[in-house]
Design a protein around this motif. Sequence first.
Motif, PDB file in Angstrom:
ATOM      1  N   GLU A  38       0.835  -1.208   0.000  1.00  0.00           N
ATOM      2  CA  GLU A  38       0.000   0.000   0.000  1.00  0.00           C
ATOM      3  C   GLU A  38       0.865   1.252   0.000  1.00  0.00           C
ATOM      4  N   THR A  39       1.881   1.276   0.853  1.00  0.00           N
ATOM      5  CA  THR A  39       2.793   2.420   0.884  1.00  0.00           C
ATOM      6  C   THR A  39       3.477   2.601  -0.454  1.00  0.00           C
ATOM      7  N   LEU A  40       3.933   1.506  -1.030  1.00  0.00           N
ATOM      8  CA  LEU A  40       4.610   1.554  -2.325  1.00  0.00           C
ATOM      9  C   LEU A  40       3.679   2.100  -3.410  1.00  0.00           C
ATOM     10  N   THR A  41       2.457   1.579  -3.467  1.00  0.00           N
ATOM     11  CA  THR A  41       1.500   2.012  -4.488  1.00  0.00           C
ATOM     12  C   THR A  41       1.183   3.491  -4.357  1.00  0.00           C
ATOM     13  N   LEU A  42       0.928   3.954  -3.145  1.00  0.00           N
ATOM     14  CA  LEU A  42       0.585   5.360  -2.933  1.00  0.00           C
ATOM     15  C   LEU A  42       1.765   6.266  -3.246  1.00  0.00           C
ATOM     16  N   GLN A  43       2.989   5.779  -2.984  1.00  0.00           N
ATOM     17  CA  GLN A  43       4.168   6.579  -3.307  1.00  0.00           C
ATOM     18  C   GLN A  43       4.346   6.710  -4.825  1.00  0.00           C
TER      19      GLN A  43
END
Length: 284
Positions: free
Chosen positions: A98-103
């Motif tokens: 999730e963090t990766l996708t949002l970044q």
Amino acid sequence: ELFGNADIAMYDSKRDGRLVTVFGSEHNRTDSADMLIAQSFKKAFSNRELFVLYQPQLDLEQKTVVGVEALVRWQHPTLGLLPPSKFIPIAEKSAHIETLTLQVLETALLQARNWFVRGINLPVAVNLSASLLNREGLTQKIGEVINRIGVPPGELCLEVTETGIMSSPESAGRVLQELYELGVTISIDDFGTGYSSLKYLRNFPIGEIKIDQLFITDLLGNPRDELIVESVLALGRAFDVRVFAEGVETMDVANRLLELGCKYAQGYYFGKPMTADELEALIN
């Protein structure tokens, strides 16, 4: 390579509870490297080791770039440059996806806004992991990123795979409908490799489908691939859905796609994933 092997040995020691591990030829480098990648994610975010490249998407008739796909890469300090296939599956098994996708989404939208305010209309496509389609609050978080950056939602296309939808069709359908209501375009990636393509086109708010490169690579040498491409193009016309061909690597394939009625494509023939500056140089 020396530092990479040392890190792998260190993480093996942590995993097995040993004070010392000697790296040797018998080491399972793949498993150990996977563990090293998993342990490195948090540091990768804070150290900005992850970066985004952009692959052009073309209108074959006009021979113009009409959009880009944002593709994340990881410059790991000891393992070197990692392609998505090396770290995305590991991220999907953890909260890091999730963090990766949002970044990646934020980086791509910031670039889209930069282009938009300068009169360059290049919508960006971002891959949405299947593992996120059953998480609460995803649509709200994506909407917050869009609103904070201040780009029109129509400048964003979110790509999901057929198999990803199939893994949890009810929650996927709900999330895709919510994203559609935000004004985001939904694209089915790797189209033709799943099991329920027609159902998705009928039930979900799909704006685009991308023919998997499996059917494009040998298009000129395999009549069955050509029949499949023609069938997908007919489906696109019937459902008023834009159709992209992925994995175009030669001019002959590009020309044949255009003859078959496929207007949009991407692939190494038009350009490999590149930096934003390289992309601008390409279109100018």
